[in-house]
Scaffold this active site. Structure first.
Site, short mmCIF file in Angstrom:
data_model
loop_
_atom_site.label_atom_id
_atom_site.label_comp_id
_atom_site.label_asym_id
_atom_site.label_seq_id
_atom_site.Cartn_x
_atom_site.Cartn_y
_atom_site.Cartn_z
N LYS A 142 0.77 -1.13 -0.01
CA LYS A 142 0.18 -0.13 -0.21
C LYS A 142 0.69 1.09 0.09
O LYS A 142 1.63 1.27 0.24
CB LYS A 142 -1.06 -0.01 1.29
CG LYS A 142 -1.95 0.96 1.17
CD LYS A 142 -3.00 1.14 2.40
CE LYS A 142 -1.87 2.70 2.94
NZ LYS A 142 -2.02 4.07 2.64
N GLU B 212 9.98 1.17 10.27
CA GLU B 212 11.37 1.86 10.31
C GLU B 212 10.34 3.21 10.62
O GLU B 212 9.33 3.85 10.03
CB GLU B 212 11.83 1.85 9.18
CG GLU B 212 13.27 2.60 8.90
CD GLU B 212 12.88 3.68 8.55
OE1 GLU B 212 13.03 4.75 10.03
OE2 GLU B 212 12.64 4.59 7.71
N CYS C 18 13.88 10.05 6.89
CA CYS C 18 14.33 9.89 7.97
C CYS C 18 15.28 10.36 8.98
O CYS C 18 15.62 9.56 10.26
CB CYS C 18 13.87 8.52 8.31
SG CYS C 18 14.04 7.53 6.61
N GLU D 94 10.21 14.32 16.01
CA GLU D 94 11.14 14.74 14.57
C GLU D 94 10.05 15.57 13.75
O GLU D 94 9.23 15.51 13.16
CB GLU D 94 10.27 13.15 14.24
CG GLU D 94 10.69 12.59 12.99
CD GLU D 94 10.72 11.39 12.31
OE1 GLU D 94 9.56 11.39 12.19
OE2 GLU D 94 11.45 11.22 11.37
P1 NDP Z 1 1.45 7.70 8.76
O1 NDP Z 1 3.05 6.97 9.72
O2 NDP Z 1 0.16 7.90 9.30
O3 NDP Z 1 1.58 7.36 7.13
C1 NDP Z 1 2.40 6.05 6.84
C2 NDP Z 1 1.97 4.91 6.04
O4 NDP Z 1 1.03 4.53 6.96
C3 NDP Z 1 0.63 5.55 4.71
O5 NDP Z 1 1.03 4.86 3.71
C4 NDP Z 1 -0.75 5.68 5.45
O6 NDP Z 1 -1.81 5.51 4.42
C5 NDP Z 1 -0.37 4.23 6.15
N1 NDP Z 1 -1.06 4.05 7.45
C6 NDP Z 1 -1.76 5.05 8.23
N2 NDP Z 1 -2.18 4.69 9.10
C7 NDP Z 1 -2.23 3.23 9.22
C8 NDP Z 1 -2.53 2.44 9.95
N3 NDP Z 1 -3.28 2.57 10.73
N4 NDP Z 1 -2.39 1.11 9.08
C9 NDP Z 1 -1.65 0.75 8.46
N5 NDP Z 1 -1.17 2.05 7.59
C10 NDP Z 1 -0.95 3.24 7.57
O7 NDP Z 1 2.26 8.77 8.19
P2 NDP Z 1 1.61 10.32 8.37
O8 NDP Z 1 1.98 10.83 6.67
O9 NDP Z 1 0.96 10.25 8.83
O10 NDP Z 1 3.40 11.30 8.67
C11 NDP Z 1 2.98 11.62 10.28
C12 NDP Z 1 4.73 11.75 10.89
O11 NDP Z 1 5.32 10.44 9.94
C13 NDP Z 1 5.49 13.34 9.99
O12 NDP Z 1 5.34 14.09 10.57
C14 NDP Z 1 6.46 12.37 10.13
O13 NDP Z 1 7.21 12.78 11.29
C15 NDP Z 1 6.29 10.90 10.52
N6 NDP Z 1 7.18 10.27 9.14
C16 NDP Z 1 7.91 9.51 9.19
C17 NDP Z 1 8.28 8.57 7.96
C18 NDP Z 1 9.63 7.70 8.49
O14 NDP Z 1 10.10 7.69 7.03
N7 NDP Z 1 9.96 7.47 8.93
C19 NDP Z 1 7.93 8.83 6.79
C20 NDP Z 1 6.48 9.96 7.02
C21 NDP Z 1 5.93 10.37 7.12
P3 NDP Z 1 -2.31 6.97 4.18
O15 NDP Z 1 -1.03 7.71 3.63
O16 NDP Z 1 -3.61 6.19 3.79
O17 NDP Z 1 -2.40 7.65 6.03
#
Ligand code: NDP
Length: 476
Positions: free
Chosen positions: A169, A244, A278, A380
């Site tokens: 996804k 991660e 990240c 973060e």
């Molecule tokens: P999320 O962790 O919510 O989203 C990452 C992925 O997980 C997306 O594909 C999202 O789908 C999916 N997801 C969301 N909720 C669920 C769930 N309950 N079960 C399974 N999958 C799920 O991050 P955000 O986009 O909300 O970003 C928020 C913060 O996260 C950022 O400000 C940053 O600090 C951190 N972040 C860290 C990253 C890294 O590389 N470690 C990458 C991205 C964000 P959908 O897009 O449909 O919500």
């Protein structure tokens, strides 16, 4: 665009769609199906049907296919890079680098395909054992929006080479390039059902992947909060996860460091991808002896960054990817100003005015002497805001570096081996760079400690993450 299940474009079983917007202009550029648990069920069934044939191929056959697929993606790097810029916001050269990086990952794993796997153990009169590495079955992959292409590569390439099939996804705000790439992989010969892409919301399609009984392992990259939810859902079903969950990497600049090189490192480390990486430099500690010369040079460089639409070749930094990020950053900086949480040397606000009005543009920002407890140090910060603190000595730098719930990466800028040795042993992180930050080639294992997650991506180890051992005991 549609989802891709069993080698074909499919609409959702539900009627919903999700708009994908260009973060530089606010325009809707495409829409993708809002996938449902029913779609996930179909995708898992397709992955299950494809598994026996795919896992039955030799590693060399799978490796050759990955090589071939990498070549086809590489041939189309410009078109894919452009699509990535339009949906994610990053400058075109960074987007093209990311697409090429994806190819490098595929090629790295393809190159491992003829490495021996498994062991033979001689047990004297008891007999002999052979330990085989077998694929897990159907694996789930959940991808974020910050580096949607390279992170897809980190999950998909080792899982495929090890013989697994996948349901993935992508993020709702950057799903398009991943969909295009998966179509190219199929054109290159990846059999239908081996890689299935379900678009849709995390709470619905994402959770359906994590909880589906046939999904053996889930690899997730994203926020700590969502990662914890994924771990809970998977753990209660006895499923393995790779998580991660980002970081708050410290960069420590000592008084013997090459200042120009360190300033270059800080600029790239923090402002690459508008700070949404990240392993970005999220807290910068500078030794007091070189602080003033370092800070004045850094300030000039931050102020010279050109912000704009990533398609403009003169642009150094694009918008942040989505409204939620933009609002979070704006709110954090409002609090920094109101509560005097630090001295803002430059930037600090959303960018408005000509060319910026409809996009999520934020000023490249430098804040010094940040107060204890500020969100700039405790969370973060996923955006172009660099908090900087002046430290008296290495003891203080190490203490501060470790004052974070995260432990993904850290860098030390010095020419002194004894300093490197201390930082390597005393700073808690999955990777310590010396005179460098941010670089994560596919050859090295990648992942964190503490709240940065569990498991490792990349390197030879990732193949082990996507396989289990099975032993044949020959009692002669
Ligand atoms: P999320 O962790 O919510 O989203 C990452 C992925 O997980 C997306 O594909 C999202 O789908 C999916 N997801 C969301 N909720 C669920 C769930 N309950 N079960 C399974 N999958 C799920 O991050 P955000 O986009 O909300 O970003 C928020 C913060 O996260 C950022 O400000 C940053 O600090 C951190 N972040 C860290 C990253 C890294 O590389 N470690 C990458 C991205 C964000 P959908 O897009 O449909 O919500």
């Amino acid at each position: 665009m549609h989802m891709r299940i069993n080698g074909a474009e499919v609409p959702s079983a539900g009627a919903g769609w999700k708009d994908v917007k260009n973060p530089a202009t606010g325009e809707t550029i495409d829409r993708v199906p809002d996938g449902t648990p029913e779609d996930v069920k179909n995708a898992v069934e397709s992955a299950e049907s494809a598994f026996p044939k795919w896992s039955g191929k030799t590693g060399r056959e799978r490796g050759l296919l990955l090589f071939h697929a990498a070549a086809q993606v590489r041939d189309r790097h410009k078109e894919l890079g452009r699509l990535l810029t339009i949906e994610q916001g990053k400058p075109l050269r960074e987007a093209i680098d990311e697409v090429r990086g994806f190819c490098n990952v595929l090629e790295f794993y393809a190159g491992l395909s003829s490495q021996p796997a498994g062991e033979a153990i001689h047990l004297g009169s008891q007999g002999d054992c052979m330990v085989f590495h077998e694929p897990l079955g159907v694996c789930g992959a959940i991808i974020p929006w910050n580096m949607p292409v390279i992170i897809m590569g980190w999950k998909v390439a080792p899982a495929l080479l090890a013989g697994n099939t996948i349901v993935m996804k992508p993020s709702s705000t950057a799903p398009l390039t991943a969909l295009s790439i998966s179509a190219i992989l199929e054109e290159a010969g990846l059999p239908p059902g081996v890689l299935n892409i379900v678009t849709g919301s995390g709470g619905s399609a994402g959770e359906a992947i994590v909880t589906h009984p046939s999904v053996q392992k889930v690899s997730f990259t994203g926020s700590c909060a969502t990662g914890c939810r994924v771990r809970e859902l998977a753990g209660s079903r006895n499923k393995e996860v790779i998580l991660e969950l980002g970081g708050s990497d410290a960069m420590i600049v000592m008084n013997d460091a090459d200042i120009r090189k360190a300033v270059d490192g800080a600029i790239r480390g923090r402002f690459y991808n508008a700070g949404q990486t990240c392993t970005a430099v999220k807290r910068l500690f500078v030794h007091r002896d070189s602080a003033e010369s370092f800070i004045s040079l850094l300030k000039v460089r931050v102020e010279s960054l050109k912000v704009g639409n990533g398609l403009d070749p003169k642009v150094d930094m694009g918008p942040v990817n989505n409204r939620q990020q933009y609002d979070t950053l704006s709110e954090i900086m409002r609090s920094v100003k109101e509560n005097r949480e630090g001295t803002i040397l430059t930037g600090g606000s959303p960018l408005k005015g000509d060319g910026y009005n409809n996009g999520y543009f934020f000023e490249p920002t430098l804040v010094r002497d940040v107060a204890e407890g500020s969100a700039l140090l405790t969370g973060e910060i996923f955006g172009p805001v660099l908090p900087l603190m002046v430290i008296p000595d290495l003891d203080a730098a190490i203490r501060e570096a470790n004052r974070s719930p995260y432990g993904l990466g850290a860098s030390i800028w010095t020419n002194d081996l004894a300093t490197v040795k201390r930082v390597y042993h005393e700073v808690h992180a999955g990777i310590i760079w010396v005179n460098r930050h941010l670089t994560v080639p596919p050859e090295i294992p990648f992942g964190g400690t503490k709240e940065s997650g569990i498991g490792r991506e990349n390197g030879y180890r990732a193949l082990q993450e996507y396989s289990r051992t099975k032993t044949l005991f020959l009692g002669w």
